[in-house]
Design a protein around this motif. Sequence first.
Motif, PDB file in Angstrom:
ATOM      1  N   GLY A  70      -1.565  -2.891  -0.466  1.00  0.00           N
ATOM      2  CA  GLY A  70      -2.321  -2.382  -0.488  1.00  0.00           C
ATOM      3  C   GLY A  70      -2.712  -4.710   0.535  1.00  0.00           C
ATOM      4  N   HIS A  71      -1.660  -5.013  -0.784  1.00  0.00           N
ATOM      5  CA  HIS A  71      -1.525  -6.567  -0.985  1.00  0.00           C
ATOM      6  C   HIS A  71      -0.503  -6.804   0.958  1.00  0.00           C
ATOM      7  CE1 HIS A  71      -3.032  -7.590  -4.255  1.00  0.00           C
ATOM      8  NE2 HIS A  71      -1.908  -7.588  -5.371  1.00  0.00           N
ATOM      9  N   GLN A  72       0.693  -5.627   1.042  1.00  0.00           N
ATOM     10  CA  GLN A  72       1.744  -5.619   2.791  1.00  0.00           C
ATOM     11  C   GLN A  72       0.781  -5.005   3.446  1.00  0.00           C
ATOM     12  OE1 GLN A  72       3.628  -6.749  -0.048  1.00  0.00           O
ATOM     13  NE2 GLN A  72       4.848  -6.919   1.683  1.00  0.00           N
ATOM     14  N   ALA A  73      -0.189  -4.250   3.630  1.00  0.00           N
ATOM     15  CA  ALA A  73      -1.303  -3.844   4.462  1.00  0.00           C
ATOM     16  C   ALA A  73      -1.826  -4.795   5.008  1.00  0.00           C
ATOM     17  CB  ALA A  73      -2.530  -3.157   4.284  1.00  0.00           C
ATOM     18  N   GLY A  90       5.185  -1.654  -0.351  1.00  0.00           N
ATOM     19  CA  GLY A  90       4.624  -1.143  -1.375  1.00  0.00           C
ATOM     20  C   GLY A  90       5.176   0.405  -1.853  1.00  0.00           C
ATOM     21  N   LEU A  91       6.183   1.074  -1.585  1.00  0.00           N
ATOM     22  CA  LEU A  91       6.007   2.369  -2.058  1.00  0.00           C
ATOM     23  C   LEU A  91       7.407   2.103  -2.558  1.00  0.00           C
ATOM     24  CD1 LEU A  91       6.201   4.283   1.156  1.00  0.00           C
ATOM     25  CD2 LEU A  91       4.576   4.195  -0.417  1.00  0.00           C
ATOM     26  N   PHE A  92       8.383   1.146  -2.522  1.00  0.00           N
ATOM     27  CA  PHE A  92       9.786   1.065  -3.569  1.00  0.00           C
ATOM     28  C   PHE A  92      10.059  -0.364  -3.772  1.00  0.00           C
ATOM     29  CE2 PHE A  92      10.713   4.879  -0.343  1.00  0.00           C
ATOM     30  CZ  PHE A  92      11.005   6.307  -2.044  1.00  0.00           C
ATOM     31  N   ALA A  93       8.739  -1.241  -4.004  1.00  0.00           N
ATOM     32  CA  ALA A  93       9.386  -2.921  -4.692  1.00  0.00           C
ATOM     33  C   ALA A  93       9.959  -1.972  -6.138  1.00  0.00           C
ATOM     34  CB  ALA A  93       8.101  -3.267  -4.088  1.00  0.00           C
ATOM     35  N   GLY A 147      -0.547 -11.831  -2.465  1.00  0.00           N
ATOM     36  CA  GLY A 147       0.240 -11.304  -3.239  1.00  0.00           C
ATOM     37  C   GLY A 147       1.481 -10.192  -2.319  1.00  0.00           C
ATOM     38  N   LEU A 148       1.169 -10.845  -1.119  1.00  0.00           N
ATOM     39  CA  LEU A 148       2.201 -10.208  -0.183  1.00  0.00           C
ATOM     40  C   LEU A 148       3.433 -10.444  -0.303  1.00  0.00           C
ATOM     41  CD1 LEU A 148       2.754  -9.286   2.957  1.00  0.00           C
ATOM     42  CD2 LEU A 148       2.460 -11.587   3.401  1.00  0.00           C
TER      43      LEU A 148
END
Length: 431
Positions: free
Chosen positions: A368-371, A342-345, A170-171
């Motif tokens: 979470g995916h981005q982290a 993860g904040l603004f997608a 999911g990245l």
Amino acid sequence: MTTTMLLLSDPAPIDTGNTAWIIVCTALVLLMTPGLAFFYAGMVRSKHALGMIMQSFVTIAVVSVTWSVVGYSLAFDRDAGGGLVGGLHLVGLTHAEVAVPGMNLTVPPLAFVAFQLMFAILTAALISGASADRMRFGAFVTFIAVWSVLVYAPLAHWTWSPDGWLNKAGLLDFAGGTVVEICSGASALALALVLGPRRGWPREMMAPHNLPLTLLGAGLLWFGWIGFNAGSALTAGTLAASAALATHLSGVGGMIGWLALEKKLTGKATTLGGASGAVAGLVAITPAAGFISPMPALLVGAIAGVVCLFAIRLKFRFRYDDSLDVVAVHYVGGVIGTLFIGLFAAAAVNPAVRHQGLLLGGGLVQLGHQALGVLAASAFAFAATYLIARVLRATIGLRVGPDEETEGLDSSQHAETAYEFTATSSIGRTH
């Protein structure tokens, strides 16, 4: 390289408009490497300027070969197991004229090969900023050849191949927050640690010798970055236009944020700060350009400008000599931009967004995916690069000798000098 390409049973027809766009963007991204050469060259002392430029230019040659022979296959061939690396069906560009496995491209596959090649070149060249002033030319060539195959290509497969494990996890990474920025920054840190600091650092002043050259390089980078990010839409349409505007605004935000903080801290807004802040903003928007709308891009750029300026202090605190601040700008900026998704997608910007950003009501899923992507890319790039550098140091050696470093890379490695000064007699002048 956007993750919007989906697996379809039949390849899409070739679109001539999209093809022309990708070829233009390929040229724009190629221009970024000479731009980087000037950007870096102006920041080193004059006796190392040609050496710095040469490292960027030789990267174009070396990575073009490694990518064409095996790197492209490892990145974009069908998965060879576990989503970790591609197979060898496309070695030597064999079968590269047929559809890219798993991607519904509307451009010729060879156009995609060339576009992705320019990303591989620039990422490798970025690392040279951390090893400036002290790395043997032959060792650099060997390092880049090995690194481009063993580090860059697998990470590109993880993130951009439809079979890659981070892609499946999911990245979202539109144009290289993990593959380009975090990868180059973490690799730069590993190489700097293995090389050790420059002679005299941090006691001696090692000020930039030609800031106009650095500003020229920053301008070329900014210009090329439009193709870097907007071209990653792989189509000439609304998504590319949104990414282009977001890219520019983030560069603007980065410059404003850096200069505002620099003025507050030192009382001066410097030209080097302006160039560095713009680059920090452009770095941060790279993963997010095709997933967030243009106005949040201005914000992410400003945040990156501020945080990256503070991050430069880390090398003095932890005593690692990252000569031209690749870690502070590219690694830190890449982390900021990757997490910002993860904040603004927004699905309204790109239908590939399956989970809206946290601040748009989508919860913590995408963050979470981005982290996960940040942690995986950081750990892999650092560990693999550290191992490669240690092996090369133990076998062929990495650093020039003390006398050669004092003499300068231009003379000791290339038997040339960037500048020739001729004394002019004042006898006979009229006043």
